[in-house]
Design a protein around this motif. Sequence first.
Motif, PDB file in Angstrom:
ATOM      1  N   ALA A 167       0.833  -1.214   0.000  1.00  0.00           N
ATOM      2  CA  ALA A 167       0.000   0.000   0.000  1.00  0.00           C
ATOM      3  C   ALA A 167       0.863   1.258   0.000  1.00  0.00           C
ATOM      4  O   ALA A 167       0.563   2.226  -0.711  1.00  0.00           O
ATOM      5  CB  ALA A 167      -0.938  -0.019   1.211  1.00  0.00           C
TER       6      ALA A 167
ATOM      7  N   GLU B 115       2.301   1.826  -3.406  1.00  0.00           N
ATOM      8  CA  GLU B 115       1.269   2.234  -4.376  1.00  0.00           C
ATOM      9  C   GLU B 115       0.616   3.559  -4.003  1.00  0.00           C
ATOM     10  O   GLU B 115      -0.336   3.986  -4.661  1.00  0.00           O
ATOM     11  CB  GLU B 115       0.219   1.123  -4.477  1.00  0.00           C
ATOM     12  CG  GLU B 115       0.784  -0.146  -5.095  1.00  0.00           C
ATOM     13  CD  GLU B 115      -0.202  -1.309  -5.097  1.00  0.00           C
ATOM     14  OE1 GLU B 115      -1.243  -1.252  -4.369  1.00  0.00           O
ATOM     15  OE2 GLU B 115       0.074  -2.278  -5.810  1.00  0.00           O
TER      16      GLU B 115
ATOM     17  N   ARG C  62      -1.135   4.288  -1.271  1.00  0.00           N
ATOM     18  CA  ARG C  62      -2.423   4.103  -0.603  1.00  0.00           C
ATOM     19  C   ARG C  62      -2.304   4.177   0.916  1.00  0.00           C
ATOM     20  O   ARG C  62      -3.239   3.820   1.604  1.00  0.00           O
ATOM     21  CB  ARG C  62      -3.056   2.770  -1.017  1.00  0.00           C
ATOM     22  CG  ARG C  62      -3.378   2.678  -2.486  1.00  0.00           C
ATOM     23  CD  ARG C  62      -4.094   1.378  -2.858  1.00  0.00           C
ATOM     24  NE  ARG C  62      -3.178   0.244  -2.864  1.00  0.00           N
ATOM     25  CZ  ARG C  62      -3.231  -0.801  -2.011  1.00  0.00           C
ATOM     26  NH1 ARG C  62      -4.173  -0.863  -1.104  1.00  0.00           N
ATOM     27  NH2 ARG C  62      -2.359  -1.795  -2.095  1.00  0.00           N
ATOM     28  N   SER C  63      -1.203   4.631   1.426  1.00  0.00           N
ATOM     29  CA  SER C  63      -1.086   4.752   2.886  1.00  0.00           C
ATOM     30  C   SER C  63      -0.560   6.114   3.257  1.00  0.00           C
ATOM     31  O   SER C  63      -0.082   6.858   2.474  1.00  0.00           O
ATOM     32  CB  SER C  63      -0.164   3.674   3.451  1.00  0.00           C
ATOM     33  OG  SER C  63       1.175   3.887   3.048  1.00  0.00           O
TER      34      SER C  63
END
Length: 162
Positions: free
Chosen positions: A156, A159, A161-162
Amino acid sequence: MSGAVDAAAGSSAPACAGRNVAHTPGPWAWFGNASSNHVYLATTHSGRRYVMDFVRWGMHGAQPRFQPKRGGMIDAKDLLQFEVGDQSIVGIDAARKEGSVYRYDVRGINSADARLIAAAPDLLAALRPFADMRNLYEQRMGVPDPETRAARAAIAKAEGRS
């Protein structure tokens, strides 16, 4: 971007704890200030140790700098490895002095952190199937698995996403 992977995700310690590694232990994050035109990659622990930053190289270029050991930053030009000639030559100045390097095409940067950055896409690709397999294990066993959570958190983070 978040600097550290959530400790609840199971990765507060470096993934390679207990191993003799040359790269700077993570987690890493990008920091800087756009007003001062400065951006750098550093640890989110231990006093924000620099991993990489950038400096001017000539009139129109820039180059990364790395901190291979505790101490100052070293320009990438002084860590370059070349495709042709003596493979033990490191740095543009040494290459210019040594006759076997007749073309300055770069094959790498002699820094563990630079190698880790270059390997990141391969590491991510290798981690995805591992995480999928561990997800199945976690579902079948019905028991939360900290390694699976750490793998998902790392994917994540890579990518965004965190």
